[in-house]
Write a protein that holds these residues in place. Sequence first.
Motif, PDB file in Angstrom:
ATOM      1  N   GLN A   1      -3.209  -5.724   2.266  1.00 27.05           N
ATOM      2  CA  GLN A   1      -2.588  -4.929   3.328  1.00 27.05           C
ATOM      3  C   GLN A   1      -1.107  -4.704   3.048  1.00 27.05           C
ATOM      4  OE1 GLN A   1      -3.689  -7.394   6.672  1.00 27.05           O
ATOM      5  NE2 GLN A   1      -5.490  -6.146   7.144  1.00 27.05           N
ATOM      6  N   ASP A   2      -0.428  -5.758   2.601  1.00 29.77           N
ATOM      7  CA  ASP A   2       0.997  -5.635   2.282  1.00 29.77           C
ATOM      8  C   ASP A   2       1.230  -4.641   1.148  1.00 29.77           C
ATOM      9  OD1 ASP A   2       1.590  -7.498   4.223  1.00 29.77           O
ATOM     10  OD2 ASP A   2       1.838  -9.170   2.814  1.00 29.77           O
TER      11      ASP A   2
ATOM     12  N   TYR B   1      -5.219   5.828   5.352  1.00 29.01           N
ATOM     13  CA  TYR B   1      -5.777   4.481   5.490  1.00 29.01           C
ATOM     14  C   TYR B   1      -7.239   4.399   5.083  1.00 29.01           C
ATOM     15  CZ  TYR B   1      -2.016   1.540   7.027  1.00 29.01           C
ATOM     16  OH  TYR B   1      -0.886   0.781   7.052  1.00 29.01           O
TER      17      TYR B   1
ATOM     18  N   GLN C   1       0.586  -1.060   2.351  1.00 30.27           N
ATOM     19  CA  GLN C   1       1.683  -0.574   3.189  1.00 30.27           C
ATOM     20  C   GLN C   1       2.922  -0.259   2.352  1.00 30.27           C
ATOM     21  OE1 GLN C   1       2.047  -3.534   6.274  1.00 30.27           O
ATOM     22  NE2 GLN C   1       0.205  -2.813   7.314  1.00 30.27           N
TER      23      GLN C   1
ATOM     24  N   GLU D   1      -7.651   2.250   1.971  1.00 32.83           N
ATOM     25  CA  GLU D   1      -7.241   0.847   1.983  1.00 32.83           C
ATOM     26  C   GLU D   1      -8.322  -0.086   1.438  1.00 32.83           C
ATOM     27  OE1 GLU D   1      -4.998  -2.293   4.907  1.00 32.83           O
ATOM     28  OE2 GLU D   1      -6.357  -0.852   5.816  1.00 32.83           O
TER      29      GLU D   1
END
Length: 178
Positions: free
Chosen positions: A44-45, A23, A48, A26
């Motif tokens: 974020q999508d 992370y 992930q 990110e």
Amino acid sequence: MTDQEIITLIEERREHKALVKLYRYESRVSTLIKKYGGSKEDAQDVFQDALLILCKNVWAGDFKLTSKLDTYLYGVCFNLWRTALKSKKGKEINLPDEYRLEDQNELEALIAKEGKIKQVEEVLKKLGDPCLKLLQLFYYQAKKIKEIMQEMKYKTENTVKVQKYKCIERAKKMIAKV
């Protein structure tokens, strides 16, 4: 933790520990997605989804990491977002030339450049408030020396110029040590 240790954790189905480490990448993905019209939630999508793809590929058993792990994730995110935009718009996306990547080496070079930029940002934060504020006013906000003098309450324009020079020299020395 090395890239290979992260892959090993995923292989051993202890991916939670690995994902916590992953992370840290990110924010780079968020910057990329926002640059191409996405939101924080889109980023974020996409991130992930990229993590899921990584885990599935590792679990498949024949995963070979041929680049740095952050390079791999960035590339997956880039392709996922490009695909998402293509399906939204129904057409090919024309990327600026600086974002067209012909091979893996270009992607690694881009990530290395981003890493250097992050290092410079960290050095600037360590400069301290007067220097950081002065440099931000001059370079980011493009304020004139006279405006900086008034805002920072310096007595003369020459004082601003000398202080700016000292701040830049201090930053250069700090960057050279990194």
